[in-house]
Design a protein around this motif. Structure first.
Motif, PDB file in Angstrom:
ATOM      1  N   ARG A  79      12.109  -1.270   5.811  1.00 15.94           N
ATOM      2  CA  ARG A  79      12.348  -1.670   4.422  1.00 15.94           C
ATOM      3  C   ARG A  79      12.304  -3.181   4.291  1.00 15.94           C
ATOM      4  O   ARG A  79      11.682  -3.725   3.374  1.00 15.94           O
ATOM      5  N   THR A  81      10.756  -5.317   6.138  1.00 15.57           N
ATOM      6  CA  THR A  81       9.372  -5.773   6.277  1.00 15.57           C
ATOM      7  C   THR A  81       8.621  -5.649   4.956  1.00 15.57           C
ATOM      8  O   THR A  81       7.975  -6.583   4.494  1.00 15.57           O
ATOM      9  N   ALA A  82       8.762  -4.477   4.347  1.00 19.85           N
ATOM     10  CA  ALA A  82       8.037  -4.222   3.106  1.00 19.85           C
ATOM     11  C   ALA A  82       8.519  -5.153   1.992  1.00 19.85           C
ATOM     12  O   ALA A  82       7.722  -5.721   1.254  1.00 19.85           O
ATOM     13  N   ARG A  83       9.843  -5.310   1.902  1.00 16.35           N
ATOM     14  CA  ARG A  83      10.391  -6.165   0.840  1.00 16.35           C
ATOM     15  C   ARG A  83       9.953  -7.602   1.047  1.00 16.35           C
ATOM     16  O   ARG A  83       9.687  -8.322   0.085  1.00 16.35           O
ATOM     17  N   GLY A  85       7.238  -8.464   2.310  1.00 18.02           N
ATOM     18  CA  GLY A  85       5.832  -8.493   1.916  1.00 18.02           C
ATOM     19  C   GLY A  85       5.629  -8.626   0.425  1.00 18.02           C
ATOM     20  O   GLY A  85       4.553  -9.002  -0.038  1.00 18.02           O
ATOM     21  N   ALA A  86       6.665  -8.318  -0.359  1.00 22.59           N
ATOM     22  CA  ALA A  86       6.542  -8.419  -1.804  1.00 22.59           C
ATOM     23  C   ALA A  86       6.541  -9.880  -2.248  1.00 22.59           C
ATOM     24  O   ALA A  86       5.947 -10.225  -3.257  1.00 22.59           O
ATOM     25  N   VAL A  90       3.309 -10.884   4.681  1.00 28.47           N
ATOM     26  CA  VAL A  90       3.562 -10.467   6.057  1.00 28.47           C
ATOM     27  C   VAL A  90       2.654  -9.299   6.391  1.00 28.47           C
ATOM     28  O   VAL A  90       2.185  -8.589   5.510  1.00 28.47           O
ATOM     29  N   GLY A  91       2.402  -9.124   7.656  1.00 27.81           N
ATOM     30  CA  GLY A  91       1.586  -8.005   8.091  1.00 27.81           C
ATOM     31  C   GLY A  91       0.434  -8.463   8.949  1.00 27.81           C
ATOM     32  O   GLY A  91       0.438  -9.559   9.512  1.00 27.81           O
ATOM     33  N   ALA A 275      -3.244 -11.135   0.337  1.00 27.53           N
ATOM     34  CA  ALA A 275      -3.643 -11.680   1.625  1.00 27.53           C
ATOM     35  C   ALA A 275      -5.164 -11.803   1.708  1.00 27.53           C
ATOM     36  O   ALA A 275      -5.709 -12.844   2.089  1.00 27.53           O
TER      37      ALA A 275
ATOM     38  N   LEU B  43      10.364  -0.128  -2.953  1.00 24.72           N
ATOM     39  CA  LEU B  43      10.151  -1.300  -2.104  1.00 24.72           C
ATOM     40  C   LEU B  43       9.530  -2.451  -2.887  1.00 24.72           C
ATOM     41  O   LEU B  43       9.590  -3.598  -2.444  1.00 24.72           O
ATOM     42  N   VAL B  45       6.362  -2.899  -3.402  1.00 19.27           N
ATOM     43  CA  VAL B  45       5.130  -3.318  -2.734  1.00 19.27           C
ATOM     44  C   VAL B  45       4.105  -2.191  -2.805  1.00 19.27           C
ATOM     45  O   VAL B  45       4.469  -1.023  -2.828  1.00 19.27           O
ATOM     46  N   VAL B  59      -2.225  -4.460   3.832  1.00 22.90           N
ATOM     47  CA  VAL B  59      -1.724  -5.328   4.897  1.00 22.90           C
ATOM     48  C   VAL B  59      -0.231  -5.104   5.136  1.00 22.90           C
ATOM     49  O   VAL B  59       0.202  -4.862   6.256  1.00 22.90           O
ATOM     50  N   VAL B  60       0.562  -5.176   4.069  1.00 20.79           N
ATOM     51  CA  VAL B  60       1.997  -4.923   4.236  1.00 20.79           C
ATOM     52  C   VAL B  60       2.246  -3.467   4.587  1.00 20.79           C
ATOM     53  O   VAL B  60       3.174  -3.155   5.339  1.00 20.79           O
ATOM     54  N   ALA B  63       2.179  -3.008   8.249  1.00 22.43           N
ATOM     55  CA  ALA B  63       3.384  -3.560   8.878  1.00 22.43           C
ATOM     56  C   ALA B  63       4.558  -2.607   8.677  1.00 22.43           C
ATOM     57  O   ALA B  63       5.345  -2.359   9.594  1.00 22.43           O
TER      58      ALA B  63
END
Lengths: 298, 298
Positions: A79, A81-83, A85-86, A90-91, A275, B43, B45, B59-60, B63
């Motif tokens: 979670r 990681t995903a947040r 990414g918002a 990231v990734g 990205a 999330l 995302v 991408v996210v 991850a």
DNA sequence: GAGCCGATGAGCCTTCGTCAGTTCGAGTAC
DNA sequence: GTACTCGAACTGACGAAGGCTCATCGGCTC
């Protein structure tokens, strides 16, 4: 078997009682009680021993909780990681390059990307053939592909610039005296060619055909750097993108006449995110049309 | 954020389409569609890019899926562990022993336990004081405690047998000539004693008091093996459980008169499972009353 | 235009959460 | 020793939320 049950079980083990766990989780006590019972019923095992003062994990309960802890923390990480990414990027961005194209521009763009988004990892595949590239793109493996334009270039491709091709001659080759090599002058030369079905070999073949030259194959290699090295050793002449010439071989390289150049395109995949867009923009800002900096030693 | 959502997302990533994933999971297509959307909404995302032919992780998304995979597999492992515990015995059994008691019997019982249940791990704590032992037991840390009976022995304790105490004399001690040492003969001897508040020291003190001896303390040690070694070196005499005498010191050991023995009990915790019961049975079948095998060298 | 894919909406049902009341055991006062 | 109190977990009933399914729609490919 749900994450909630795991979290409840961990809380009960941590606190030593259902009541305390319920308080910690901000729910009523029966809720926790039911979840624990449901979990035990589903698993067919007693995870906790009931004592008058609370619940204590049993032997199997402890073994179970060890794994449950892993699951819950991995879920939290997922979670997070995903947040992340918002907001930030990231990734892992997967990029494929058609062998020999953008060799000079890509490192610059990737470096700038890394500076702007440190948590974004990039993996680059170098593929010789455009068919393989297209196959990977279709399967959704790629986020961005860098390649030479061809007949079946999709409409949403982004034209970045043109890649000029240059010849590499063996040391002491008579044509090194010229600023620009006339392709017709290379009649009869053996060629260091590229893998069958590779885009570079396709370019070379069409160039030779256009200039009425017969291709005499000295060797086939898969990497441009190898082709340049072999040509430098006098095995034959070769034709590579200007940006793919490795350092130290510039004095054996000449632009050709008539000029050979290929449009370089970038294809981002369906539903491209920030990205992909960021990398595309960075690639656009790299210098693509460069005045040929190869000339005879003065 | 539930395990189900994770599994669905992984299935979609694996299959490349919602429909295929739904088929794999044996649910209807909208169900998967909703779960993925719900997850993405929660999330904030986009985890998947929608293409005309299916869904491809962004991408996210990739991850996220990496972590989700860990969570799901850990959850599966947790379930498998617990279910295995329903049939076979798996997990970690925590045992505490009051220092010096059952030293000879415990290894045998644990060995037998290990042969019968190879996946059951056992951790043994050796504690000197019964108060600390009780504290650990109350907190639910222990599955089984092995100790000497005392005033506050709970009613559900299992009597295993009696541990006879023997004296250890220094090499060349005159009392070594006797088959059995009269305690009163040790008047004036310095004693190698045990940690304050330890059960062994308590036994020693009450024995000395009962026989009208004045305790002269030569040293205090925490382990029986150390006490025996120091006594053997002539530092003083000591009184230890017969089973705690290490190999190679038997010739310095004598039973005492009047006989000193302590009932040894096992306390299993509230809601004991099959693992605890099995170990208890194995301990019961060990030989506890042993004819004293210490005598003068013939 | 046929066919495939994902998204959406309505209805049913399971499940979760809460509140009330019950049971059980431990500790304590007399 | 007995009775009382307190704290713990369990049980049952009820309302709410969420999941699953069916039918249908919008888009895209071939």
């Amino acid at each position: 078997m749900s994450l909630r049950q795991f979290e409840y079980a961990l809380a009960v083990a941590e606190e030593g009682s259902v009541t305390a766990a319920a308080e910690l989780l901000h729910v009523a006590q029966p809720s926790v009680s039911q979840q624990i019972r449901g979990l035990e019923r589903e698993l067919g095992v007693e995870l906790f021993a009931r004592t008058p003062t609370g619940l204590v994990p049993t032997v199997v309960g402890r073994a179970f909780l060890r794994e449950a802890e892993v699951a819950v923390s991995a879920a939290r990480r997922a979670r997070a990681t995903a947040r992340a990414g918002a907001h930030e990027l990231v990734g892992e961005l997967v990029v494929a390059v058609q062998m020999g194209f953008g060799t000079r521009q890509l490192p610059g763009a990737l470096g700038a990307l890394r500076r702007r988004f440190p948590r974004l990892e990039v993996t680059v595949f170098e593929e010789p053939s455009s068919a393989e590239l297209e196959r990977l793109g279709r399967r959704g493996v790629l986020d961005l592909a860098l390649m030479a334009a061809c007949e079946q270039t999709p409409a949403d491709a982004h034209h970045l610039g043109d890649e000029e091709f240059v010849v590499v001659l063996g040391a002491g080759h008579p044509q090194l005296a010229a600023d620009r090599v006339e392709l017709r002058e290379l009649e009869g030369e053996p060629w260091v060619r590229f893998d069958r079905d590779s885009a570079l070999d396709g370019v070379l073949m069409s160039v030779l055909r256009d200039n009425d030259l017969t291709p005499a194959t000295a060797a086939r290699v898969s990497q441009t750097a190898t082709a340049v090295r072999w040509a430098a050793h006098g095995l034959g002449v070769t034709l590579v993108p200007a940006s793919a010439v490795p350092q130290g071989h510039e004095h054996l390289v000449r632009p050709v006449s008539p000029v050979v150049s290929q449009p370089v395109i970038a294809v981002v995949r369906h539903g491209a995110g920030p990205a992909e867009t960021a990398l595309l923009e960075l690639l656009r800002h790299e210098t693509w049309s460069e005045s040929a900096s190869f000339s005879p030693v003065s």
